[in-house]
Design a protein around this motif. Structure first.
Motif, PDB file in Angstrom:
ATOM      1  N   THR A  27       0.724  -1.094  -0.003  1.00  0.00           N
ATOM      2  CA  THR A  27       0.176   0.097  -0.097  1.00  0.00           C
ATOM      3  C   THR A  27       0.804   1.148   0.046  1.00  0.00           C
ATOM      4  OG1 THR A  27      -0.086  -0.038   2.354  1.00  0.00           O
ATOM      5  CG2 THR A  27      -1.986  -1.120   1.316  1.00  0.00           C
ATOM      6  N   PRO A  28       0.430   2.432  -0.393  1.00  0.00           N
ATOM      7  CA  PRO A  28       1.400   3.402  -0.674  1.00  0.00           C
ATOM      8  C   PRO A  28       2.049   3.809   0.967  1.00  0.00           C
ATOM      9  CG  PRO A  28      -0.505   3.809  -1.671  1.00  0.00           C
ATOM     10  CD  PRO A  28      -0.735   2.789  -1.038  1.00  0.00           C
ATOM     11  N   GLY A  29       3.209   4.258   0.850  1.00  0.00           N
ATOM     12  CA  GLY A  29       3.822   4.869   2.007  1.00  0.00           C
ATOM     13  C   GLY A  29       3.381   5.862   2.719  1.00  0.00           C
ATOM     14  N   CYS A  30       3.279   6.108   3.980  1.00  0.00           N
ATOM     15  CA  CYS A  30       2.747   7.121   4.848  1.00  0.00           C
ATOM     16  C   CYS A  30       3.803   8.184   4.970  1.00  0.00           C
ATOM     17  CB  CYS A  30       2.145   6.620   6.107  1.00  0.00           C
ATOM     18  SG  CYS A  30       0.748   5.428   5.985  1.00  0.00           S
ATOM     19  N   ILE A  31       5.158   7.922   4.706  1.00  0.00           N
ATOM     20  CA  ILE A  31       6.061   8.843   4.989  1.00  0.00           C
ATOM     21  C   ILE A  31       6.415   9.555   3.652  1.00  0.00           C
ATOM     22  CG2 ILE A  31       8.445   9.437   5.715  1.00  0.00           C
ATOM     23  CD1 ILE A  31       7.794   7.129   7.913  1.00  0.00           C
ATOM     24  N   ASN A  32       6.737  10.868   3.608  1.00  0.00           N
ATOM     25  CA  ASN A  32       7.283  11.339   2.306  1.00  0.00           C
ATOM     26  C   ASN A  32       8.757  11.052   2.396  1.00  0.00           C
ATOM     27  OD1 ASN A  32       8.254  12.945   0.075  1.00  0.00           O
ATOM     28  ND2 ASN A  32       7.083  14.693   0.720  1.00  0.00           N
ATOM     29  N   TRP A  33       9.156   9.888   1.396  1.00  0.00           N
ATOM     30  CA  TRP A  33      10.377   9.492   1.397  1.00  0.00           C
ATOM     31  C   TRP A  33      11.400  10.222   0.639  1.00  0.00           C
ATOM     32  CZ3 TRP A  33      12.533   6.223   4.880  1.00  0.00           C
ATOM     33  CH2 TRP A  33      11.832   5.568   5.717  1.00  0.00           C
ATOM     34  N   GLU A  34      10.614  11.262  -0.283  1.00  0.00           N
ATOM     35  CA  GLU A  34      11.568  11.936  -1.118  1.00  0.00           C
ATOM     36  C   GLU A  34      12.257  13.122  -0.201  1.00  0.00           C
ATOM     37  OE1 GLU A  34       9.360  13.899  -4.604  1.00  0.00           O
ATOM     38  OE2 GLU A  34       8.583  11.943  -4.970  1.00  0.00           O
ATOM     39  N   ILE A  35      11.794  13.409   0.748  1.00  0.00           N
ATOM     40  CA  ILE A  35      12.337  14.208   1.703  1.00  0.00           C
ATOM     41  C   ILE A  35      13.250  13.632   2.653  1.00  0.00           C
ATOM     42  CG2 ILE A  35      11.853  15.843   3.489  1.00  0.00           C
ATOM     43  CD1 ILE A  35       9.112  16.618   2.216  1.00  0.00           C
ATOM     44  N   GLY A  36      12.987  12.591   3.187  1.00  0.00           N
ATOM     45  CA  GLY A  36      13.671  11.678   4.126  1.00  0.00           C
ATOM     46  C   GLY A  36      13.454  12.289   5.526  1.00  0.00           C
ATOM     47  N   PHE A  37      14.591  12.023   6.252  1.00  0.00           N
ATOM     48  CA  PHE A  37      14.681  12.613   7.684  1.00  0.00           C
ATOM     49  C   PHE A  37      16.274  12.426   8.184  1.00  0.00           C
ATOM     50  CE2 PHE A  37      13.203   8.221   7.894  1.00  0.00           C
ATOM     51  CZ  PHE A  37      14.073   7.515   8.513  1.00  0.00           C
ATOM     52  N   THR A  43      21.127   3.417  13.248  1.00  0.00           N
ATOM     53  CA  THR A  43      21.174   1.999  13.608  1.00  0.00           C
ATOM     54  C   THR A  43      19.744   1.769  13.096  1.00  0.00           C
ATOM     55  OG1 THR A  43      20.321   2.427  15.833  1.00  0.00           O
ATOM     56  CG2 THR A  43      22.428   2.617  15.630  1.00  0.00           C
ATOM     57  N   VAL A  44      19.493   0.247  13.427  1.00  0.00           N
ATOM     58  CA  VAL A  44      18.267  -0.166  13.003  1.00  0.00           C
ATOM     59  C   VAL A  44      17.222   0.219  13.839  1.00  0.00           C
ATOM     60  CG1 VAL A  44      16.889  -2.360  12.869  1.00  0.00           C
ATOM     61  CG2 VAL A  44      19.083  -2.148  11.658  1.00  0.00           C
ATOM     62  N   GLU A  45      17.458   0.449  14.955  1.00  0.00           N
ATOM     63  CA  GLU A  45      16.587   0.792  16.227  1.00  0.00           C
ATOM     64  C   GLU A  45      16.367   2.442  16.080  1.00  0.00           C
ATOM     65  OE1 GLU A  45      14.963  -0.954  18.220  1.00  0.00           O
ATOM     66  OE2 GLU A  45      15.878  -2.601  17.072  1.00  0.00           O
ATOM     67  N   SER A  46      17.301   2.990  15.633  1.00  0.00           N
ATOM     68  CA  SER A  46      17.067   4.688  15.599  1.00  0.00           C
ATOM     69  C   SER A  46      16.250   4.891  14.466  1.00  0.00           C
ATOM     70  CB  SER A  46      18.412   5.248  15.508  1.00  0.00           C
ATOM     71  OG  SER A  46      19.159   5.084  14.524  1.00  0.00           O
ATOM     72  N   VAL A  47      16.238   4.021  13.433  1.00  0.00           N
ATOM     73  CA  VAL A  47      15.556   4.263  12.268  1.00  0.00           C
ATOM     74  C   VAL A  47      14.031   3.878  12.536  1.00  0.00           C
ATOM     75  CG1 VAL A  47      15.223   3.584   9.777  1.00  0.00           C
ATOM     76  CG2 VAL A  47      17.389   4.205  10.455  1.00  0.00           C
ATOM     77  N   LYS A  48      14.057   2.724  13.118  1.00  0.00           N
ATOM     78  CA  LYS A  48      12.761   2.207  13.376  1.00  0.00           C
ATOM     79  C   LYS A  48      11.926   3.096  14.299  1.00  0.00           C
ATOM     80  CE  LYS A  48      12.319  -1.783  15.119  1.00  0.00           C
ATOM     81  NZ  LYS A  48      12.879  -3.171  15.530  1.00  0.00           N
ATOM     82  N   ALA A  49      12.740   3.994  15.380  1.00  0.00           N
ATOM     83  CA  ALA A  49      12.158   4.763  16.180  1.00  0.00           C
ATOM     84  C   ALA A  49      11.614   5.945  15.655  1.00  0.00           C
ATOM     85  CB  ALA A  49      13.098   5.181  17.409  1.00  0.00           C
ATOM     86  N   LYS A  50      12.487   6.643  14.478  1.00  0.00           N
ATOM     87  CA  LYS A  50      12.386   7.665  13.880  1.00  0.00           C
ATOM     88  C   LYS A  50      11.058   7.656  12.799  1.00  0.00           C
ATOM     89  CE  LYS A  50      12.987  12.048  12.524  1.00  0.00           C
ATOM     90  NZ  LYS A  50      13.376  13.170  13.288  1.00  0.00           N
ATOM     91  N   VAL A  51      10.952   6.337  12.229  1.00  0.00           N
ATOM     92  CA  VAL A  51       9.923   6.115  11.301  1.00  0.00           C
ATOM     93  C   VAL A  51       8.549   6.204  12.079  1.00  0.00           C
ATOM     94  CG1 VAL A  51       8.729   4.140   9.846  1.00  0.00           C
ATOM     95  CG2 VAL A  51      11.306   4.972   9.419  1.00  0.00           C
ATOM     96  N   GLU A  52       8.596   5.323  13.185  1.00  0.00           N
ATOM     97  CA  GLU A  52       7.424   5.301  14.031  1.00  0.00           C
ATOM     98  C   GLU A  52       7.090   6.775  14.572  1.00  0.00           C
ATOM     99  OE1 GLU A  52       5.896   3.155  18.129  1.00  0.00           O
ATOM    100  OE2 GLU A  52       7.863   2.492  17.549  1.00  0.00           O
ATOM    101  N   SER A  53       8.131   7.430  14.872  1.00  0.00           N
ATOM    102  CA  SER A  53       7.522   9.025  15.238  1.00  0.00           C
ATOM    103  C   SER A  53       6.980   9.880  14.018  1.00  0.00           C
ATOM    104  CB  SER A  53       8.704   9.719  15.745  1.00  0.00           C
ATOM    105  OG  SER A  53       9.657  10.142  14.861  1.00  0.00           O
ATOM    106  N   THR A  63       5.036   0.575  11.668  1.00  0.00           N
ATOM    107  CA  THR A  63       6.601   0.761  11.279  1.00  0.00           C
ATOM    108  C   THR A  63       7.296  -0.123  10.354  1.00  0.00           C
ATOM    109  OG1 THR A  63       6.715   2.285  13.349  1.00  0.00           O
ATOM    110  CG2 THR A  63       8.882   1.498  12.173  1.00  0.00           C
ATOM    111  N   MET A  64       7.222  -1.292  10.747  1.00  0.00           N
ATOM    112  CA  MET A  64       8.002  -2.362   9.966  1.00  0.00           C
ATOM    113  C   MET A  64       7.135  -2.559   8.565  1.00  0.00           C
ATOM    114  SD  MET A  64      10.463  -3.272  11.650  1.00  0.00           S
ATOM    115  CE  MET A  64      11.087  -4.549  10.863  1.00  0.00           C
TER     116      MET A  64
END
Length: 134
Positions: A27-37, A43-53, A63-64
């Protein structure tokens, strides 16, 4: 990159997919990945936490799933591997300095001895104040 406070950060913006990911439940992503963050530390954990936020409350998946979709993978293990590769790749864009760029005497073998406490820097200088080096 490095910000004004000398903190290392990495802007995570995976390549935009040229076609829809191949796994079935896309399904379409919920984050604008063209902008990124930006992250302080990648780290895997820091990326997961950021995506969740960043996931909006009305996002239909977790998130996953967001990471599986953007990385075009189908398992959590593949997400972990993909994020690790993105993080490792981020270091390729960071400027680095060789020890010998600081002082011609600081070859890699010399610096390894320094780390082990076995050079004139360890035994004879104490600090660099008032020395030829400082």
């Amino acid at each position: 990159g490095v910000d004004d406070d000398n903190r290392v950060y990495y802007s995570m913006a995976p390549p935009i997919l040229s076609q829809s990911p191949t796994h079935v439940d896309y399904t379409p992503g919920c984050i604008n990945w063209e902008i990124g963050f930006e992250l302080i530390g990648c780290t895997v954990e820091s990326v997961k936490a950021k995506v969740e936020s960043l996931l909006p409350d009305d996002c239909p998946h977790d998130t996953m799933m967001e990471l599986r979709q953007i990385l075009d993978v189908s398992s959590d293990a593949e997400v972990k591997e993909g994020v690790e590769n993105v993080c490792i790749g981020g270091w390729n864009g960071v400027d680095s300095t060789l020890f010998k760029d600081i002082d011609a005497r600081f070859e890699t073998s010399f610096m390894m001895k320094y780390i082990n406490g076995d050079t004139f820097l360890n035994d004879q200088t104490g600090t660099f104040q008032g020395t030829e080096e400082g």
